[in-house]
Design an enzyme around this catalytic site. Structure first.
Site, PDB file in Angstrom:
ATOM      1  N   GLU A   1      80.722  62.739  28.291  1.00 55.78           N
ATOM      2  CA  GLU A   1      79.669  62.461  29.265  1.00 55.78           C
ATOM      3  C   GLU A   1      78.939  63.733  29.687  1.00 55.78           C
ATOM      4  OE1 GLU A   1      78.704  59.534  29.738  1.00 55.78           O
ATOM      5  OE2 GLU A   1      80.401  58.497  28.834  1.00 55.78           O
TER       6      GLU A   1
ATOM      7  N   GLU B   1      75.182  59.350  20.973  1.00 52.59           N
ATOM      8  CA  GLU B   1      76.598  59.062  21.171  1.00 52.59           C
ATOM      9  C   GLU B   1      77.469  59.905  20.238  1.00 52.59           C
ATOM     10  OE1 GLU B   1      78.049  57.221  23.517  1.00 52.59           O
ATOM     11  OE2 GLU B   1      76.063  56.931  24.358  1.00 52.59           O
TER      12      GLU B   1
END
Length: 260
Positions: free
Chosen positions: A124, A184
Site C-alpha cells: 500500500e 498492483e
C-alpha cells in the site's frame, strides 16, 4: 489547427512524464500538492464515517509493523505518516497521498503473521510512493479527453454513437484496467523490497495471497479485473524474491518483535 492542437497535446503529455521506482514511464498530470490535499481530505472523511478501533494491543501491533516498513522507504518519505486501524470486517487496507495508512481489522484475519501484514503495508505504501493515484487520475483525464474528441469528430454523423461507445470500451478494457493491473503488480514488487529490507520474511508475501485466494470466492476474469489473479501475484512475487536475492538485497535491520 487540428494538427497544432494534437502537437500541443503531445507536448503537454511529454512534459508531464515521470519514472516510477521500478523504472516505468508515467504520465502525471495532477499537481502533487493537490493529490496530497485530496488524500488528507479523503482520510479525514473516512475517520468520520468509519469506526476507529480502540484496541490498544491491536493498534500497537499495526503501528509496529507499519513503522518498520516506513524505516526502509526513501528518507524524504519517512516522517509524518498517520496510521489508523478501522474497526470493520472489510478485508482491506490502503494508503493515500498525504502519508495516510488505513488498516481494517477484517484483513488481520487473512494476514496471519506480522510478515504477511508487512507485505500488505509495503504494498500500500508502494502505491503512494509510485504516484499511482496521480497516474490513475491522469489516465482518467486522458480517457475523458479522447472520448470528447471522438464525440466532436463524429458529431452529426452516423458514426457518432459507435465511436463514443467503442472508445469508452477501449478506454476501460484496453487502457484503464491494464494500467490498474500494472499498478498492483508494481506495488507488489516495491512492497516486497521494503519487506526484505525491513527484516520480514519475503516468502510470507506469497502465503498472504494463498490466504486471500481462500476467502476471495469466485474471482473475476483477469482480463476484466483491475487486479492480477492470486496465482499471477504469487508467481511474480516468487520470481522477484529470487531476483532480489541474486541482487544482494537483504535486511537492513533486524526483524522487529511485533506481537498481536
Amino acid at each position: 489547427m487540428k494538427k497544432l492542437l494534437m502537437s500541443l497535446g503531445l507536448l503537454a503529455l511529454v512534459s508531464c512524464t515521470s519514472t516510477s521506482p521500478t523504472g516505468r514511464t508515467q504520465v502525471l498530470l495532477v499537481n502533487k500538492d493537490q493529490m496530497t490535499q485530496m488524500g488528507i481530505k479523503s482520510f479525514d472523511a473516512m475517520k468520520q464515517e468509519t469506526k476507529i478501533s480502540t484496541d490498544k494491543k491491536l493498534n500497537n501491533y499495526v503501528q509496529c509493523v507499519s513503522n518498520q516498513i516506513i524505516k526502509t522507504i526513501p528518507k524524504d518519505w519517512q516522517s509524518g505518516w498517520e496510521i489508523v486501524v478501522f474497526d470493520s470486517d472489510m478485508v482491506n487496507a490502503f494508503a493515500l497521498p498525504g502519508k495516510k495508512i488505513g488498516v481494517y481489522t477484517g484483513i488481520l484475519n487473512v494476514a496471519q503473521s506480522a510478515d504477511q501484514l508487512a507485505a500488505i503495508i509495503g504494498h500500500e505504501v508502494g502505491h503512494v510512493i509510485a504516484n499511482h493515484s496521480n497516474e490513475r487520475a491522469s489516465q482518467n483525464k486522458i480517457a475523458g479527453v479522447a472520448t470528447q474528441a471522438a464525440q466532436i469528430a463524429t458529431q452529426g454523423t452516423e458514426y457518432e454513437a459507435y465511436a463514443t461507445k467503442g472508445l469508452g470500451l477501449a478506454a476501460q478494457y484496453g487502457f484503464l484496467l491494464p494500467f490498474s493491473r500494472a499498478h498492483e503488480s508494481e506495488a507488489d514488487v516495491i512492497g516486497l523490497k521494503y519487506l526484505i529490507k525491513a527484516g520480514f520474511k519475503p516468502e510470507e508475501s506469497q502465503q498472504l495471497w494463498r490466504n486471500m485466494a481462500k476467502v476471495g470466492g469466485k474471482a473475476p476474469s483477469e482480463f476484466t479485473s483491475t487486479h492480477p489473479s492470486a496465482d499471477t501475484r504469487i508467481d511474480n512475487l516468487g520470481a522477484h524474491i529470487q531476483k532480489f536475492k541474486e541482487q544482494g538485497i537483504k535486511a537492513l535491520q533486524p526483524r522487529p518483535s511485533c506481537s498481536r
